[in-house]
Design a protein around this motif. Structure first.
Motif, PDB file in Angstrom:
ATOM      1  N   GLU A 114     -63.826 -39.074 -23.418  1.00  0.00           N
ATOM      2  CA  GLU A 114     -64.801 -40.147 -23.685  1.00  0.00           C
ATOM      3  C   GLU A 114     -64.178 -41.427 -23.785  1.00  0.00           C
ATOM      4  O   GLU A 114     -64.609 -42.512 -23.298  1.00  0.00           O
ATOM      5  N   ALA A 115     -63.021 -41.599 -24.288  1.00  0.00           N
ATOM      6  CA  ALA A 115     -62.266 -42.885 -24.176  1.00  0.00           C
ATOM      7  C   ALA A 115     -61.880 -43.329 -22.486  1.00  0.00           C
ATOM      8  O   ALA A 115     -61.940 -44.461 -22.511  1.00  0.00           O
ATOM      9  N   ILE A 116     -61.604 -42.242 -22.037  1.00  0.00           N
ATOM     10  CA  ILE A 116     -61.189 -42.392 -20.500  1.00  0.00           C
ATOM     11  C   ILE A 116     -62.438 -42.971 -19.895  1.00  0.00           C
ATOM     12  O   ILE A 116     -62.511 -44.046 -19.088  1.00  0.00           O
ATOM     13  N   ALA A 117     -63.710 -42.270 -20.034  1.00  0.00           N
ATOM     14  CA  ALA A 117     -64.758 -42.710 -19.444  1.00  0.00           C
ATOM     15  C   ALA A 117     -65.131 -43.870 -19.714  1.00  0.00           C
ATOM     16  O   ALA A 117     -65.562 -44.659 -18.825  1.00  0.00           O
ATOM     17  N   TYR A 118     -65.162 -44.395 -21.087  1.00  0.00           N
ATOM     18  CA  TYR A 118     -65.735 -45.564 -21.395  1.00  0.00           C
ATOM     19  C   TYR A 118     -64.841 -46.791 -20.827  1.00  0.00           C
ATOM     20  O   TYR A 118     -65.449 -47.889 -20.182  1.00  0.00           O
ATOM     21  N   ARG A 119     -63.495 -46.637 -20.711  1.00  0.00           N
ATOM     22  CA  ARG A 119     -62.790 -47.678 -20.122  1.00  0.00           C
ATOM     23  C   ARG A 119     -63.029 -47.817 -18.618  1.00  0.00           C
ATOM     24  O   ARG A 119     -63.208 -48.780 -17.977  1.00  0.00           O
ATOM     25  N   LEU A 120     -63.243 -46.616 -18.110  1.00  0.00           N
ATOM     26  CA  LEU A 120     -63.667 -46.671 -16.616  1.00  0.00           C
ATOM     27  C   LEU A 120     -64.956 -47.062 -15.884  1.00  0.00           C
ATOM     28  O   LEU A 120     -65.264 -47.946 -15.065  1.00  0.00           O
ATOM     29  N   LEU A 121     -65.977 -46.799 -16.931  1.00  0.00           N
ATOM     30  CA  LEU A 121     -67.467 -47.171 -16.536  1.00  0.00           C
ATOM     31  C   LEU A 121     -68.007 -48.506 -17.456  1.00  0.00           C
ATOM     32  O   LEU A 121     -68.829 -49.095 -16.955  1.00  0.00           O
TER      33      LEU A 121
ATOM     34  N   GLY B  20     -73.045 -44.982 -22.822  1.00  0.00           N
ATOM     35  CA  GLY B  20     -73.987 -44.075 -22.309  1.00  0.00           C
ATOM     36  C   GLY B  20     -73.550 -43.198 -21.142  1.00  0.00           C
ATOM     37  O   GLY B  20     -73.789 -42.104 -21.028  1.00  0.00           O
ATOM     38  N   ASP B  21     -73.016 -44.147 -20.256  1.00  0.00           N
ATOM     39  CA  ASP B  21     -72.614 -43.436 -19.004  1.00  0.00           C
ATOM     40  C   ASP B  21     -71.397 -42.515 -19.412  1.00  0.00           C
ATOM     41  O   ASP B  21     -71.195 -41.732 -18.706  1.00  0.00           O
ATOM     42  N   ALA B  22     -70.569 -42.984 -20.312  1.00  0.00           N
ATOM     43  CA  ALA B  22     -69.479 -42.125 -20.606  1.00  0.00           C
ATOM     44  C   ALA B  22     -69.850 -40.833 -21.066  1.00  0.00           C
ATOM     45  O   ALA B  22     -69.064 -39.791 -20.845  1.00  0.00           O
ATOM     46  N   GLU B  23     -70.799 -40.846 -21.968  1.00  0.00           N
ATOM     47  CA  GLU B  23     -71.274 -39.812 -22.659  1.00  0.00           C
ATOM     48  C   GLU B  23     -71.838 -38.878 -21.605  1.00  0.00           C
ATOM     49  O   GLU B  23     -71.488 -37.321 -21.584  1.00  0.00           O
ATOM     50  N   ASP B  24     -72.731 -39.327 -20.496  1.00  0.00           N
ATOM     51  CA  ASP B  24     -73.068 -38.457 -19.429  1.00  0.00           C
ATOM     52  C   ASP B  24     -72.143 -37.700 -18.634  1.00  0.00           C
ATOM     53  O   ASP B  24     -72.128 -36.653 -18.281  1.00  0.00           O
ATOM     54  N   ALA B  25     -70.936 -38.637 -18.438  1.00  0.00           N
ATOM     55  CA  ALA B  25     -69.787 -38.047 -17.680  1.00  0.00           C
ATOM     56  C   ALA B  25     -69.173 -36.946 -18.375  1.00  0.00           C
ATOM     57  O   ALA B  25     -68.861 -35.715 -17.723  1.00  0.00           O
ATOM     58  N   VAL B  26     -69.025 -37.129 -19.560  1.00  0.00           N
ATOM     59  CA  VAL B  26     -68.539 -36.194 -20.651  1.00  0.00           C
ATOM     60  C   VAL B  26     -68.936 -34.832 -20.573  1.00  0.00           C
ATOM     61  O   VAL B  26     -68.632 -33.645 -20.326  1.00  0.00           O
TER      62      VAL B  26
ATOM     63  N   GLN C 227     -69.569 -42.519 -10.127  1.00  0.00           N
ATOM     64  CA  GLN C 227     -70.345 -43.661 -10.915  1.00  0.00           C
ATOM     65  C   GLN C 227     -70.000 -45.002 -10.670  1.00  0.00           C
ATOM     66  O   GLN C 227     -70.755 -45.881 -10.255  1.00  0.00           O
ATOM     67  N   LEU C 228     -68.591 -45.308 -10.423  1.00  0.00           N
ATOM     68  CA  LEU C 228     -68.280 -46.508 -10.110  1.00  0.00           C
ATOM     69  C   LEU C 228     -68.685 -46.926  -8.711  1.00  0.00           C
ATOM     70  O   LEU C 228     -69.178 -48.148  -8.523  1.00  0.00           O
ATOM     71  N   THR C 229     -68.675 -46.131  -7.650  1.00  0.00           N
ATOM     72  CA  THR C 229     -69.281 -46.295  -6.511  1.00  0.00           C
ATOM     73  C   THR C 229     -70.595 -46.621  -6.620  1.00  0.00           C
ATOM     74  O   THR C 229     -71.002 -47.964  -5.992  1.00  0.00           O
ATOM     75  N   SER C 230     -71.406 -45.891  -7.202  1.00  0.00           N
ATOM     76  CA  SER C 230     -72.961 -46.237  -7.060  1.00  0.00           C
ATOM     77  C   SER C 230     -73.212 -47.667  -8.103  1.00  0.00           C
ATOM     78  O   SER C 230     -74.307 -48.209  -7.796  1.00  0.00           O
ATOM     79  N   ALA C 231     -72.256 -47.631  -9.080  1.00  0.00           N
ATOM     80  CA  ALA C 231     -72.565 -49.031  -9.793  1.00  0.00           C
ATOM     81  C   ALA C 231     -72.334 -50.196  -9.205  1.00  0.00           C
ATOM     82  O   ALA C 231     -73.164 -51.256  -9.560  1.00  0.00           O
ATOM     83  N   ARG C 232     -71.548 -50.125  -8.199  1.00  0.00           N
ATOM     84  CA  ARG C 232     -71.361 -51.506  -7.693  1.00  0.00           C
ATOM     85  C   ARG C 232     -72.679 -51.788  -6.775  1.00  0.00           C
ATOM     86  O   ARG C 232     -72.714 -53.096  -6.744  1.00  0.00           O
ATOM     87  N   ALA C 233     -73.294 -50.776  -6.328  1.00  0.00           N
ATOM     88  CA  ALA C 233     -74.496 -51.325  -5.718  1.00  0.00           C
ATOM     89  C   ALA C 233     -75.648 -51.640  -6.728  1.00  0.00           C
ATOM     90  O   ALA C 233     -76.491 -52.577  -6.409  1.00  0.00           O
ATOM     91  N   ARG C 234     -75.560 -50.931  -7.788  1.00  0.00           N
ATOM     92  CA  ARG C 234     -76.636 -51.380  -8.940  1.00  0.00           C
ATOM     93  C   ARG C 234     -76.336 -53.015  -9.414  1.00  0.00           C
ATOM     94  O   ARG C 234     -77.233 -53.496  -9.678  1.00  0.00           O
ATOM     95  N   ARG C 235     -74.924 -53.172  -9.512  1.00  0.00           N
ATOM     96  CA  ARG C 235     -74.691 -54.486  -9.956  1.00  0.00           C
ATOM     97  C   ARG C 235     -75.074 -55.659  -9.073  1.00  0.00           C
ATOM     98  O   ARG C 235     -75.401 -56.820  -9.442  1.00  0.00           O
ATOM     99  N   GLU C 236     -75.313 -55.430  -7.617  1.00  0.00           N
ATOM    100  CA  GLU C 236     -75.771 -56.254  -7.275  1.00  0.00           C
ATOM    101  C   GLU C 236     -77.199 -56.842  -7.166  1.00  0.00           C
ATOM    102  O   GLU C 236     -77.610 -57.798  -6.692  1.00  0.00           O
TER     103      GLU C 236
END
Length: 333
Positions: A38-45, A49-55, A88-97
């Motif tokens: 969870e700690a890794i995923a939170y720092r990455l994302l 909420g997204d971190a919990e989903d990834a875990v 998720q990071l790849t798709s997040a970049r599109a969402r951030r736009e």
């Protein structure tokens, strides 16, 4: 042997018990890794909420895997989680736009397990609101290498194996990530008592209505960023410079009936520790409706991150409700 059983017959009850025992051990092994994942995923994302989903997705893959063939479960889980986060990071970049206004990470209250290790200054720094915001500038691979190396001390050889890169390539990516972040880092080494004093003084000064005392508290290159996510009013772009930020804060902290109507009443203001740093927490009827994180440099405010998007305040609201009652800096704003 069961009654009427023939030699060579399999006792299904024994098999079921063995499978259950194995499954229990595997589940226990995963749970021992959950906090780290969870700690890794939170720092990455940058999102709890997204971190919990990834875990959770990592667990589903772990449950479906041929676990008896996995020699190093910790490395396997980290690799699966990292690949999920990369997607998720790849798709997040599109969402951030298409995100309304400025995007900021989800704030976490001190003591939240998702903040992960904080034994060293480097580990604390990797979860600060300032750095999590800056990490958005990195490519997905740069972000993974930086987080795993700086926050969790993974050797380049292991990170290279996770990403399918050579060790030398991994080292180059790490150097590049550090260079991208070096110019705009806000680093502070201030004890909790001093941080609380600065936060209290900041609130009092912001509420005073005077611009000059605020300017004196800010660095010349201070930057203020607000995230409303289209759900709450917030500045669409950064505010830069001590005078401009002081004027912005003077207007922001000035209580009016229209502002109270937007948030639903008269909130209380508290000093808090959020993402390892000083913050002003705005609470109304048990809900956290705003968080202002202060990035300090030489005992002055070098950056402000204002989170008012209610979608990103649900977890910190639950954490705040679970803490002991505290004395507010301002009981009714």
């Amino acid at each position: 042997m069961k009654r009427n059983a023939r030699p060579g017959d399999i006792d299904c009850g024994t098999v079921d018990r063995a499978a259950a025992s194995s499954g229990g051990r595997d589940a226990e092994l995963f749970e021992r890794s959950r906090n780290r994942l969870e700690a890794i995923a939170y720092r990455l994302l940058g999102s709890a909420g997204d971190a919990e989903d990834a875990v959770q997705d990592t667990y589903l893959r772990w449950h479906a895997a041929a676990r008896d063939r996995i020699e190093n479960p910790e490395a396997w889980l980290t690799k699966v989680l990292t690949n999920l986060c990369l997607n998720q990071l790849t798709s997040a970049r599109a969402r951030r736009e298409t995100y309304v206004g400025q995007w900021l990470p989800e704030p976490l209250l001190a003591g939240d397990r998702m903040l992960g290790p904080a034994d060293t200054a480097e580990q604390k720094d990797t979860v600060s609101m300032a750095l999590l915001t800056l990490l958005e500038r990195l490519s997905p691979n740069e972000r993974v290498v930086y987080v795993l190396r700086e926050a969790f001390g993974y050797p380049h050889r292991e990170i290279a194996g996770i990403l399918g890169l050579t060790e030398s390539n991994c080292q180059q990516i790490h150097r590049r990530a550090r260079q991208h972040l070096a110019d705009d880092r806000v680093r502070a080494d201030i004890d909790s008592v001093t941080a609380a004093t600065i936060t209290e003084h900041f609130v009092a000064t912001a509420l005073s209505g005077d611009t000059e005392p605020l300017v004196a508290m800010l660095t010349a290159d201070v930057v203020s960023i607000a995230d409303g996510g289209g759900r709450m009013p917030a500045r669409r772009g950064p505010v830069t410079g001590a005078v401009a930020v002081a004027r912005y804060l003077r207007g922001l902290f000035c209580p009016t009936d229209s502002k109270r109507a937007v948030i639903g009443g008269s909130p209380a203001l508290y000093a808090a520790v959020v993402n390892g740093g000083p913050a002003v927490l705005v609470e109304l009827d048990g809900r956290v409706v705003g968080v202002v994180c202060l990035d300090l440099r030489d005992r002055r405010v070098a950056g402000l991150h204002l989170q008012v998007n209610p979608d990103k305040l649900e977890r910190i609201t639950r954490s705040w409700a679970a803490t002991a009652p505290r004395e507010p800096l301002v009981a009714r704003w």
